[in-house]
Design an enzyme around this catalytic site. Structure first.
Site, mmCIF file in Angstrom:
data_model
loop_
_atom_site.group_PDB
_atom_site.id
_atom_site.type_symbol
_atom_site.label_atom_id
_atom_site.label_comp_id
_atom_site.label_asym_id
_atom_site.label_seq_id
_atom_site.Cartn_x
_atom_site.Cartn_y
_atom_site.Cartn_z
ATOM 1 N N ASP A 103 51.162 38.620 37.368
ATOM 2 C CA ASP A 103 50.453 39.776 37.898
ATOM 3 C C ASP A 103 51.040 40.225 39.237
ATOM 4 O OD1 ASP A 103 49.525 37.473 39.181
ATOM 5 O OD2 ASP A 103 47.431 37.762 38.618
ATOM 6 N N ASP A 106 53.604 37.626 46.168
ATOM 7 C CA ASP A 106 53.542 37.818 47.621
ATOM 8 C C ASP A 106 54.689 37.053 48.281
ATOM 9 O OD1 ASP A 106 51.330 39.421 47.870
ATOM 10 O OD2 ASP A 106 50.159 37.979 48.988
ATOM 11 N N THR A 110 54.616 30.514 44.663
ATOM 12 C CA THR A 110 54.068 30.088 43.370
ATOM 13 C C THR A 110 55.089 30.316 42.253
ATOM 14 O OG1 THR A 110 51.936 30.893 44.188
ATOM 15 C CG2 THR A 110 52.057 30.307 41.855
ATOM 16 N N LEU A 111 55.591 31.537 42.185
ATOM 17 C CA LEU A 111 56.511 31.863 41.105
ATOM 18 C C LEU A 111 57.851 31.139 41.277
ATOM 19 C CD1 LEU A 111 56.258 33.471 38.594
ATOM 20 C CD2 LEU A 111 57.155 35.457 39.788
ATOM 21 N N ASP A 162 41.595 38.971 40.677
ATOM 22 C CA ASP A 162 40.195 38.655 40.983
ATOM 23 C C ASP A 162 39.951 38.530 42.477
ATOM 24 O OD1 ASP A 162 41.694 36.066 41.095
ATOM 25 O OD2 ASP A 162 39.701 35.294 41.604
ATOM 26 N N ARG A 168 38.195 40.877 37.394
ATOM 27 C CA ARG A 168 39.437 40.871 36.606
ATOM 28 C C ARG A 168 39.394 41.950 35.527
ATOM 29 N NH1 ARG A 168 42.377 36.191 37.713
ATOM 30 N NH2 ARG A 168 41.165 34.333 38.206
HETATM 31 P P1 IMP Z 1 52.363 33.863 46.294
HETATM 32 O O1 IMP Z 1 52.601 32.407 45.936
HETATM 33 O O2 IMP Z 1 52.167 34.033 47.778
HETATM 34 O O3 IMP Z 1 53.438 34.777 45.772
HETATM 35 O O4 IMP Z 1 50.954 34.247 45.702
HETATM 36 C C1 IMP Z 1 50.742 34.973 44.573
HETATM 37 C C2 IMP Z 1 49.347 34.661 44.031
HETATM 38 O O5 IMP Z 1 48.327 35.041 44.981
HETATM 39 C C3 IMP Z 1 49.058 35.477 42.791
HETATM 40 O O6 IMP Z 1 49.414 34.769 41.615
HETATM 41 C C4 IMP Z 1 47.574 35.748 42.864
HETATM 42 O O7 IMP Z 1 46.863 34.729 42.214
HETATM 43 C C5 IMP Z 1 47.256 35.716 44.344
HETATM 44 N N1 IMP Z 1 47.135 37.082 44.925
HETATM 45 C C6 IMP Z 1 48.010 37.676 45.755
HETATM 46 N N2 IMP Z 1 47.590 38.895 46.156
HETATM 47 C C7 IMP Z 1 46.414 39.111 45.527
HETATM 48 C C8 IMP Z 1 45.477 40.221 45.547
HETATM 49 O O8 IMP Z 1 45.648 41.267 46.192
HETATM 50 N N3 IMP Z 1 44.366 40.059 44.756
HETATM 51 C C9 IMP Z 1 44.116 38.938 44.035
HETATM 52 N N4 IMP Z 1 44.967 37.883 43.999
HETATM 53 C C10 IMP Z 1 46.107 37.957 44.740
HETATM 54 MG MG MG Z 2 48.554 34.745 39.535
#
Ligand code: IMP
Ligand code: MG
Length: 186
Positions: A103, A106, A110-111, A162, A168
């Site tokens: 989805d 950031d 995680t990815l 969410d 969602r």
């Molecule tokens: P990252 O590891 O910082 O790239 O985080 C990404 C994860 O943060 C996503 O898989 C979402 O679960 C969560 N996330 C980031 N931004 C949002 C948002 O605006 N709304 C809801 N969930 C978010």
């Molecule tokens: Mg996610």
């Protein structure tokens, strides 16, 4: 349980359902062109990615199969990107054309972790397709092959995303009011 009312929480519409539908179809067409007759193994991260996946898969004309991962971040909001797989894939991906469907990205932590785990399993190819991106928040370099939209620096909900497990199912994507983000969970 007392729930805050929607109007206290939800702000502006950022992307309408029609805008999302149009963009997902475009991504599906590009993926169809790129993979041609190859079978694409779509790998989605539960739970946020499933709404995007359901629409994207129907916009792809190559043979597709689906598999799912679930993860949980280690407690304490670690910045290492170490996450725990709470559900692994059902199928082997050795020698397959894998497309990770997510989805939003950031920091990319995680990815980035998921990508490393899957890469070690020797797929024939490994690409990433995300619906929403905040490239200006990236902490780790991550090659992303398909992106739907760039998001402003606002917390958003809907179309799979969410806020405390709610919203969602909104067909559009909306901002969460900054004052609502500060509310204690109730
Ligand atoms: P990252 O590891 O910082 O790239 O985080 C990404 C994860 O943060 C996503 O898989 C979402 O679960 C969560 N996330 C980031 N931004 C949002 C948002 O605006 N709304 C809801 N969930 C978010
Ligand atoms: Mg996610």
């Amino acid at each position: 349980m007392m729930l805050a009312r929607d109007e206290e929480i939800l702000g502006d519409v950022i992307f309408t359902a029609a805008e999302i539908r149009r963009r997902v179809r475009e991504l599906g067409r590009r993926i169809t062109r790129d993979y041609q007759a190859n079978e694409v193994q779509l790998v989605t991260v539960l739970k946020g990615g499933v709404f995007f996946l359901a629409d994207l898969a129907r916009a792809i004309r190559c043979p597709v199969s689906l598999d799912f991962l679930a993860i949980s971040s280690y407690a304490g909001g670690s910045q290492s990107g170490e996450v725990r797989l709470t559900k692994d894939l059902d199928e082997s991906i050795v020698g397959r054309h894998v497309l990770i469907v997510e989805d939003v990205v950031d920091t990319g932590l995680t990815l980035g972790y998921i990508r490393r785990v899957l890469e070690q399993r020797r797929p024939a190819s490994l690409r990433i397709c995300i619906l929403f991106d905040r490239p200006y928040r990236r902490l780790v370099d991550l090659p992303i092959d398909y992106v739907g939209f760039e998001l402003p620096d606002l917390f958003v909900v809907g179309y799979g995303l969410d806020y405390r497990q709610r919203y969602r199912n909104l067909p559009e994507v909306r901002a969460v009011k900054p004052e609502a983000l500060a509310l204690p969970e109730r």
